[in-house]
Motif scaffolding. Structure first.
Motif, PDB file in Angstrom:
ATOM      1  N   ARG A 140     -16.844  93.648  -6.477  1.00  0.00           N
ATOM      2  CA  ARG A 140     -16.946  92.983  -5.004  1.00  0.00           C
ATOM      3  C   ARG A 140     -17.751  93.719  -3.988  1.00  0.00           C
ATOM      4  N   ARG A 141     -17.079  94.930  -3.944  1.00  0.00           N
ATOM      5  CA  ARG A 141     -17.644  96.135  -2.869  1.00  0.00           C
ATOM      6  C   ARG A 141     -19.114  96.319  -3.336  1.00  0.00           C
ATOM      7  N   ALA A 142     -19.548  96.362  -4.291  1.00  0.00           N
ATOM      8  CA  ALA A 142     -20.926  96.836  -4.898  1.00  0.00           C
ATOM      9  C   ALA A 142     -21.877  95.820  -4.336  1.00  0.00           C
ATOM     10  N   VAL A 143     -21.338  94.437  -4.773  1.00  0.00           N
ATOM     11  CA  VAL A 143     -22.239  93.306  -4.251  1.00  0.00           C
ATOM     12  C   VAL A 143     -22.253  93.015  -2.951  1.00  0.00           C
ATOM     13  N   GLN A 144     -21.238  93.449  -2.195  1.00  0.00           N
ATOM     14  CA  GLN A 144     -21.096  93.162  -0.747  1.00  0.00           C
ATOM     15  C   GLN A 144     -21.982  94.090   0.171  1.00  0.00           C
ATOM     16  N   GLU A 145     -21.987  95.376  -0.266  1.00  0.00           N
ATOM     17  CA  GLU A 145     -22.455  96.348   0.431  1.00  0.00           C
ATOM     18  C   GLU A 145     -23.776  96.231   1.283  1.00  0.00           C
ATOM     19  N   PRO A 146     -24.563  95.659   0.674  1.00  0.00           N
ATOM     20  CA  PRO A 146     -25.871  95.543   1.436  1.00  0.00           C
ATOM     21  C   PRO A 146     -25.674  94.583   2.709  1.00  0.00           C
ATOM     22  N   LEU A 147     -24.736  93.698   2.627  1.00  0.00           N
ATOM     23  CA  LEU A 147     -24.359  92.975   3.975  1.00  0.00           C
ATOM     24  C   LEU A 147     -23.647  93.646   4.986  1.00  0.00           C
ATOM     25  N   TRP A 148     -22.954  94.824   4.602  1.00  0.00           N
ATOM     26  CA  TRP A 148     -22.135  95.697   5.701  1.00  0.00           C
ATOM     27  C   TRP A 148     -23.374  95.929   6.829  1.00  0.00           C
ATOM     28  N   HIS A 149     -24.619  96.494   6.573  1.00  0.00           N
ATOM     29  CA  HIS A 149     -25.427  96.934   7.557  1.00  0.00           C
ATOM     30  C   HIS A 149     -26.026  95.758   8.217  1.00  0.00           C
ATOM     31  N   GLY A 150     -25.861  94.744   8.088  1.00  0.00           N
ATOM     32  CA  GLY A 150     -26.088  93.498   8.827  1.00  0.00           C
ATOM     33  C   GLY A 150     -24.887  92.937   9.651  1.00  0.00           C
ATOM     34  N   GLY A 151     -23.872  93.460   9.462  1.00  0.00           N
ATOM     35  CA  GLY A 151     -22.597  93.189  10.315  1.00  0.00           C
ATOM     36  C   GLY A 151     -21.919  91.878  10.096  1.00  0.00           C
ATOM     37  N   ALA A 152     -22.042  91.600   8.881  1.00  0.00           N
ATOM     38  CA  ALA A 152     -21.310  90.388   8.422  1.00  0.00           C
ATOM     39  C   ALA A 152     -19.800  90.338   8.576  1.00  0.00           C
ATOM     40  N   SER A 153     -19.063  89.433   8.739  1.00  0.00           N
ATOM     41  CA  SER A 153     -17.658  89.447   8.614  1.00  0.00           C
ATOM     42  C   SER A 153     -16.989  89.469   7.324  1.00  0.00           C
ATOM     43  N   ARG A 154     -15.860  89.889   7.197  1.00  0.00           N
ATOM     44  CA  ARG A 154     -15.241  90.153   5.742  1.00  0.00           C
ATOM     45  C   ARG A 154     -15.353  88.683   5.075  1.00  0.00           C
ATOM     46  N   ARG A 155     -15.090  87.497   5.893  1.00  0.00           N
ATOM     47  CA  ARG A 155     -14.800  86.457   5.292  1.00  0.00           C
ATOM     48  C   ARG A 155     -16.156  86.128   4.727  1.00  0.00           C
ATOM     49  N   GLU A 156     -17.449  85.919   5.741  1.00  0.00           N
ATOM     50  CA  GLU A 156     -18.752  85.907   5.300  1.00  0.00           C
ATOM     51  C   GLU A 156     -19.276  86.499   3.935  1.00  0.00           C
ATOM     52  N   ALA A 157     -18.733  87.775   4.175  1.00  0.00           N
ATOM     53  CA  ALA A 157     -19.222  88.593   2.927  1.00  0.00           C
ATOM     54  C   ALA A 157     -18.576  88.163   1.500  1.00  0.00           C
ATOM     55  N   ASP A 158     -17.208  87.841   1.689  1.00  0.00           N
ATOM     56  CA  ASP A 158     -16.721  87.280   0.654  1.00  0.00           C
ATOM     57  C   ASP A 158     -17.246  85.955   0.069  1.00  0.00           C
ATOM     58  N   ALA A 159     -17.430  85.263   0.852  1.00  0.00           N
ATOM     59  CA  ALA A 159     -17.956  83.697   0.469  1.00  0.00           C
ATOM     60  C   ALA A 159     -19.454  84.082  -0.206  1.00  0.00           C
ATOM     61  N   ARG A 160     -20.089  84.866   0.332  1.00  0.00           N
ATOM     62  CA  ARG A 160     -21.460  85.137  -0.106  1.00  0.00           C
ATOM     63  C   ARG A 160     -21.344  85.867  -1.364  1.00  0.00           C
ATOM     64  N   ALA A 161     -20.591  86.731  -1.639  1.00  0.00           N
ATOM     65  CA  ALA A 161     -20.469  87.594  -3.028  1.00  0.00           C
ATOM     66  C   ALA A 161     -19.926  86.517  -4.090  1.00  0.00           C
ATOM     67  N   ALA A 162     -19.015  85.585  -3.596  1.00  0.00           N
ATOM     68  CA  ALA A 162     -18.546  84.545  -4.794  1.00  0.00           C
ATOM     69  C   ALA A 162     -19.666  83.633  -4.906  1.00  0.00           C
ATOM     70  N   GLU A 163     -20.613  83.309  -4.151  1.00  0.00           N
ATOM     71  CA  GLU A 163     -21.659  82.427  -4.154  1.00  0.00           C
ATOM     72  C   GLU A 163     -22.824  83.068  -4.957  1.00  0.00           C
ATOM     73  N   LEU A 164     -23.209  84.362  -4.734  1.00  0.00           N
ATOM     74  CA  LEU A 164     -24.113  85.001  -5.604  1.00  0.00           C
ATOM     75  C   LEU A 164     -23.767  85.287  -7.044  1.00  0.00           C
ATOM     76  N   ILE A 165     -22.444  85.696  -7.239  1.00  0.00           N
ATOM     77  CA  ILE A 165     -22.034  85.927  -8.710  1.00  0.00           C
ATOM     78  C   ILE A 165     -22.037  84.573  -9.316  1.00  0.00           C
ATOM     79  N   THR A 166     -21.905  83.440  -8.832  1.00  0.00           N
ATOM     80  CA  THR A 166     -22.059  82.305  -9.552  1.00  0.00           C
ATOM     81  C   THR A 166     -23.404  81.943  -9.942  1.00  0.00           C
TER      82      THR A 166
END
Lengths: 304, 260
Positions: free
Chosen positions: A102-128
């Motif tokens: 989860r952390r590896a997949v979300q890392e690129p989003l941190w630099h864009g200032g995404a919220s945790r909820r957004e990052a979680d949702a987006r990671a689930a979307e991408l992994i699917t």
């Protein structure tokens, strides 16, 4: 012309020796298309990938993202780098073993200032999207297979919505059946997102199903480039011909003598004068590229 | 007469996992027989087991094998050293990095000479001749180098030279061209084919590459998860596969460029 590399040269200096790994390579990648760079070990293809990704300074030449320069030669990572992501050859090694997926997949989003909820949702979307179960997000790299790890690396590369993804030998370390599935996945993701790929590979037979255009590198030079079908079906440069003929045909009924082809094409390279690779004027300076068809260029005056 | 015969071979780990189950295969003199499969299929373990090279914690549970009619594996136990040699996937790693090629070849020939009575003076000439026989045009230059100063293709030629120096009747090749450039691969495959033709030895050729198998082997064993799924002529395996996994493997074989 979204990503443009213009007259890139890279010189490695080590122990008093200079190696000219890349010698005046120009290329461009558009969104939605795949440019495959094909070459053997030492051809400079991986160096080009690193330069394009902003991971390596070019010694000379320039990079531009939609006419805005970035990256080399100062190495300053500007506007372009966020739009360019990279997938590496060894998928398991390219993930931090101490991080959950989860952390590896979300890392690129941190630099864009995404919220945790957004990052979680987006990671689930991408992994699917890459064909994995969301439960994979809670695992560590050692708990997944090489094929799954490469899917994770692709999800990670795509999560920040890059415009270009650089694929460095994305299937080289995978089994044949897994390789075919990953290539299919990459094609589907491209159709869905319009991302552009710069694909680096030593295996010319693997590019047919993904490449829009192909550039063949040899000794730091591009010796042939053009639409994939033109380069694969009507190669003009002796080296491209040898590269294609050397691939063993997966059918015992089709006669193949790769070694003879390689020897003959090598002899052809030597017989043609002036020749871009083996004769000294070409080896030292290159001959430039000559147009032989629509967007089809060959660095061989004999073939042109 | 059959050169290599393997029957009922099973390989297990110390903690009870079965890696290879009831494997069987035979190789005739002058024949290249392939074992194809993906990582974890047990193809390399099968090859290693025949030379007693299994890693610690892995052993042959049962099975029989013979070479030229002489049993060397009886009910899972090695009873004799077979006259077989092996080449590996990463030739540069298989050679000793601290020794020049000449020293490695001379050492090997000295070892073999104890059994065969080759004189010391003849060994250097023999080393040169061996390198020439594997298509190395400047053997003297190669003898002076360390493995890291040579290309992967050149090191694999040196490995083939060392493997045939012992005059084996069987050569086991475990992914001998994986990691080499495709143009170099073509040359090494040709070297293996010509070595088989000139020496009449048999080869057990392990590979994951269907193209390499199709163009190199006469017969092929398809392995999946430690099981032998199919063992037949390459023509039958490629054109009339009898197993669902073989079909999947063929379907995943990437399209070939048409221009030759």
């Amino acid at each position: 012309m979204d990503l443009v590399l213009d007259d890139i040269g890279v010189v490695y200096r080590r122990g008093g020796y200079e190696t000219r790994a890349v010698r005046g390579v120009s290329l461009h990648i558009r969104k939605g298309e795949t440019l495959a760079i094909v070459g053997e070990s030492g051809s400079g293809k991986t160096t080009i990938a690193k330069v394009a990704a902003g991971l390596q300074k070019a010694t000379s030449g320039s990079l531009a993202w939609r006419s805005t320069p970035y990256g080399a030669p100062e190495g300053a990572r500007g506007t372009g780098s966020r739009r360019v992501q990279m997938v590496f050859q060894h998928p398991v090694q390219s993930l931090d073993p101490l991080w959950r997926i989860r952390r590896a997949v979300q890392e690129p989003l941190w630099h864009g200032g995404a919220s945790r909820r957004e990052a979680d949702a987006r990671a689930a979307e991408l992994i699917t999207q890459v064909g994995l179960d969301p439960s994979v997000l809670d695992r560590y790299p050692r708990q997944i297979s090489g094929g799954q790890a490469q899917r994770v690396a692709i999800a990670r590369a795509l999560i920040a919505k890059p415009e270009i993804v650089i694929l460095d030998e994305p299937t080289a370390s995978l089994d044949q059946t897994v390789r075919a599935r990953i290539l299919t996945l990459l094609a589907e993701l491209q159709a869905g997102t319009g991302v552009g790929y710069l694909m680096i590979t030593h295996d010319i037979s693997s590019v047919r199903r993904l490449a829009t255009r192909i550039a063949v590198m040899y000794h730091g030079l591009i010796v042939e480039s053009g639409p994939a079908s033109a380069v694969l079906d009507a190669p003009r440069h002796p080296y491209t011909r040898a590269l294609i003929a050397a691939v063993p045909i997966a059918d015992p009924r089709v006669p193949w003598n790769g070694a003879e082809h390689v020897a003959r094409h090598r002899a052809g390279i030597l017989a043609q004068a002036p020749c871009p690779v083996e004769s000294s004027p070409c080896r030292d300076h290159g001959t430039g590229l000559h147009q032989v068809g629509s967007e089809h260029l060959v660095a061989c005056t004999a073939a042109a | 007469m059959t050169l290599l015969s393997v029957e009922g071979l099973s390989i297990r780990t110390a903690d009870g996992h079965t890696l290879v189950r009831d494997f069987a295969l035979d190789v005739n003199p002058g024949e290249i027989v392939g074992i194809v499969g993906e990582s974890g299929s047990g193809k390399t373990m099968t090859a290693l087991s025949l030379l007693g090279l299994l890693p610690a914690g892995v052993s042959v549970a049962c099975g029989d094998a013979s070479l030229s009619g002489r049993p060397f594996l009886r009910d899972g136990r090695v009873c004799e050293r077979p006259n077989a040699t092996m080449i590996f996937q990463n030739p540069t790693a298989a050679l000793n990095p601290t020794m020049k090629i000449e020293a490695q070849l001379i050492r090997l020939l000295t070892f073999l000479g104890k059994r065969r009575g080759t004189g010391r003076r003849g060994r250097r000439a023999r080393a040169e001749a061996l390198l020439e026989s594997v298509g190395i045009h400047e053997p003297r230059a190669v003898l002076r180098r360390y493995p890291h100063q040579l290309s992967g293709g050149m090191n694999q030629r040196v490995m083939v030279a060392m493997a045939v120096a012992a005059e084996p009747s069987l050569l086991i090749a475990d992914e001998p061209t994986t990691g080499l450039d495709v143009t170099v691969q073509a040359q090494i495959l040709e070297l293996i084919r010509s070595t088989v033709a000139s020496r009449g030895i048999g080869v057990l050729f392990v590979s994951h590459d269907m193209g390499v198998i199709a163009q190199t082997c006469r017969r092929v064993a398809v392995m999946y998860h430690g099981e032998l799924r199919e063992f037949a002529d390459v023509d039958d395996v490629f054109h009339a596969p009898r197993d669902a996994y073989t079909e999947e493997l063929l379907a995943s074989t990437l399209e070939q460029p048409s221009e030759r």
